[in-house]
Design an enzyme around this catalytic site. Structure first.
Site, PDB file in Angstrom:
ATOM      1  N   TRP A 185       0.868  -1.177   0.000  1.00 17.57           N
ATOM      2  CA  TRP A 185       0.000   0.000   0.000  1.00 17.57           C
ATOM      3  C   TRP A 185       0.901   1.222   0.000  1.00 17.57           C
ATOM      4  O   TRP A 185       1.783   1.345   0.841  1.00 17.57           O
ATOM      5  CB  TRP A 185      -0.923   0.054   1.218  1.00 17.57           C
ATOM      6  CG  TRP A 185      -1.515   1.431   1.353  1.00 17.57           C
ATOM      7  CD1 TRP A 185      -2.351   2.034   0.472  1.00 17.57           C
ATOM      8  CD2 TRP A 185      -1.223   2.396   2.372  1.00 17.57           C
ATOM      9  NE1 TRP A 185      -2.619   3.333   0.891  1.00 17.57           N
ATOM     10  CE2 TRP A 185      -1.934   3.572   2.048  1.00 17.57           C
ATOM     11  CE3 TRP A 185      -0.446   2.375   3.529  1.00 17.57           C
ATOM     12  CZ2 TRP A 185      -1.889   4.721   2.830  1.00 17.57           C
ATOM     13  CZ3 TRP A 185      -0.396   3.527   4.307  1.00 17.57           C
ATOM     14  CH2 TRP A 185      -1.120   4.684   3.964  1.00 17.57           C
ATOM     15  N   HIS A 284      -8.815  -6.290   4.373  1.00 11.97           N
ATOM     16  CA  HIS A 284      -8.457  -5.498   5.545  1.00 11.97           C
ATOM     17  C   HIS A 284      -9.784  -5.110   6.173  1.00 11.97           C
ATOM     18  O   HIS A 284     -10.419  -4.147   5.745  1.00 11.97           O
ATOM     19  CB  HIS A 284      -7.676  -4.235   5.152  1.00 11.97           C
ATOM     20  CG  HIS A 284      -6.221  -4.472   4.952  1.00 11.97           C
ATOM     21  ND1 HIS A 284      -5.317  -3.455   4.789  1.00 11.97           N
ATOM     22  CD2 HIS A 284      -5.506  -5.620   4.937  1.00 11.97           C
ATOM     23  CE1 HIS A 284      -4.096  -3.977   4.663  1.00 11.97           C
ATOM     24  NE2 HIS A 284      -4.190  -5.278   4.735  1.00 11.97           N
ATOM     25  N   ASP A 292     -12.502   7.083   6.460  1.00  8.60           N
ATOM     26  CA  ASP A 292     -11.641   5.915   6.678  1.00  8.60           C
ATOM     27  C   ASP A 292     -10.998   6.018   8.068  1.00  8.60           C
ATOM     28  O   ASP A 292      -9.798   6.125   8.216  1.00  8.60           O
ATOM     29  CB  ASP A 292     -10.563   5.917   5.578  1.00  8.60           C
ATOM     30  CG  ASP A 292      -9.611   4.744   5.683  1.00  8.60           C
ATOM     31  OD1 ASP A 292     -10.007   3.708   6.232  1.00  8.60           O
ATOM     32  OD2 ASP A 292      -8.463   4.876   5.205  1.00  8.60           O
TER      33      ASP A 292
END
Ligand code: RNT
Ligand code: ZN
Length: 416
Positions: A185, A284, A292
């Site tokens: 990521w 996830h 988020d």
């Protein structure tokens, strides 16, 4: 809870489910086999062991509850304790910044297997498998762009880091006899309007192609899509569209973080589409609250739907389950255990769905009956099955884990 009460309740529940064609023993066996990748970063608010000043890369842990793990021994102690409160054998998901650097400064383009040897040994001793993550954030070269940076030197630095991480993951996988899943990521994006949307994505795709070139059979790579980051609100290079296309064309595992979509989007509905076009999924599991926010995972509708779609698609063997949240406002160990057990609850509830009956109704066009059974399934004696699952595996049943965590807090984390 008394043993006799747990067993009696389970017997009643088992019969009730059996009447709808659901085998509770089988569901429990499946749940016992399901490993959950526990994100090490819940123990210390994503700080790691590089002595970084602050978390960067568009993510943030809010709260200052006492007892954060401050070093490798404390992270390990917390993880070992968490394990005693969870049924099943699980995995530990490490970030590169959690390496055993022995107090030395090891830059991100210098990391190697030697910095993770003690983790490999610790994992084997504690019956954990390891997963891994390259770390692009909280570093002087993080900036707004890492793998998609037009500056060749910065881009090369992060390519080197990520390649090294894949080799570390490969060594972990070979040592544990089970592929280590490495997530990539990158926070890359832009706070304000950019006029180079395509350029950065071209660079990111090229960087990833180069990184993924090396054949490393001990590990599997996955790439994580995202909507936006804090301070990177206007544009994310690795958006969902970008990674869907990337994973579908390159046959790479897609990481689906439940906090990385528009707040009103049905994230569960992405599962049956992605499964058609990407080889595997890494989840996830998180809980976005308005954004988020990485709140502790709970047994809410979106998480239940997520697991229902995986089970309905018969895809448990293609969907790896990991957690990703970081709450620093409550007891961190408690947060860990709540989220992991909630994830197990959601999976169990999906496994107990009377899918045979529901599909018969659907095939016959009996939509009133389908909706009625979906509604009634919500109040089936699920709790009795979950209690029995924990009892059978010798871990606290129901709220019994609360005082156990309170004791650990008093004896261990509050003394830090
Ligand atoms: C960030 C991503 C990513 C991180 C971890 C720490 O939005 O979700 O997975 O949370 O790598
Ligand atoms: Zn994530």
């Amino acid at each position: 809870m008394k043993e006799a009460q747990i067993l009696k309740s389970y017997e009643i529940a088992k019969e009730r489910y059996a009447a709808l064609g659901v085998d509770t023993d089988k569901a429990i066996e499946t749940l016992e086999r399901q490993q959950i990748s526990l994100h090490c970063w819940q123990t210390d608010d994503v700080m790691g062991f590089e002595n970084a000043d602050a978390l960067s890369g568009g993510i943030q842990a809010t709260g200052n509850y006492p007892g954060r793990a401050r070093n490798i021994d404390e992270v390990r102690a917390d993880l070992e304790f968490v394990k005693t409160l969870l049924a099943g054998n699980h995995r530990i998901n490490l970030h590169e910044i959690y390496g055993d650097f022995g107090g030395k400064k090891v830059d991100r383009d210098e990391c190697g297997v030697e910095h993770f040897q003690s983790w490999i040994e610790w994992a084997a001793q504690n019956n954990f498998k390891l997963d891994f993550n390259s770390t692009s954030f909280s570093h002087p070269k993080s900036g707004d762009l890492s793998l998609s940076n037009p500056d060749p030197a910065i881009r090369a630095f992060w390519i080197e880091h990520t390649k090294r991480c894949r080799r570390i993951a490969d060594a972990m996988g070979r040592a544990q006899g089970d592929p280590c899943i490495m997530n990539i990521w990158v926070h890359d994006g832009s706070k304000d309007l950019t006029v180079n949307r395509k350029l950065y994505r071209e660079i990111l795709a090229a960087s990833l192609d180069e990184i993924l070139e090396e054949d490393l059979p001990g590990m599997k790579s996955c790439v994580e899509a995202k909507l936006f980051g804090i301070g990177l609100e206007s544009y994310t290079v690795g958006s969902m569209d970008f990674f869907e296309g990337y994973c579908a064309t390159r046959k790479v595992m897609y990481t689906l973080d439940t906090g990385h979509y528009e707040p009103t989007e049905n994230v569960a509905d992405k599962i049956p589409s992605l499964l058609l076009f990407v080889p595997e999924l890494m989840l996830h599991v998180s809980r976005p609250v308005r954004w988020d926010s990485d709140h502790v995972t709970i047994m809410n509708d979106p998480t239940q739907e997520l697991f229902k779609e995986i089970v309905r698609a018969d895809a448990l063997d293609r969907a790896h389950v990991g957690l990703d949240y970081f709450d620093a406002s409550i007891n961190r160990i408690g947060a860990y255990v709540i989220g992991t057990r909630a994830t197990q609850k959601c999976l169990l509830s999906a496994l107990l769905e009377p899918i045979g009956e529901l599909r018969k109704y659907e095939a016959a066009g009996k939509y009133f009956e389908r909706l009625a059974l979906l509604e009634e399934a919500k109040t089936l004696p699920f709790g009795a099955v979950f209690d029995y699952f924990n009892y059978k595996n010798g871990v606290p049943v129901g709220e019994e884990f609360i005082p156990v965590i309170q004791k650990y807090e008093k004896d261990v984390t509050l003394r830090r």
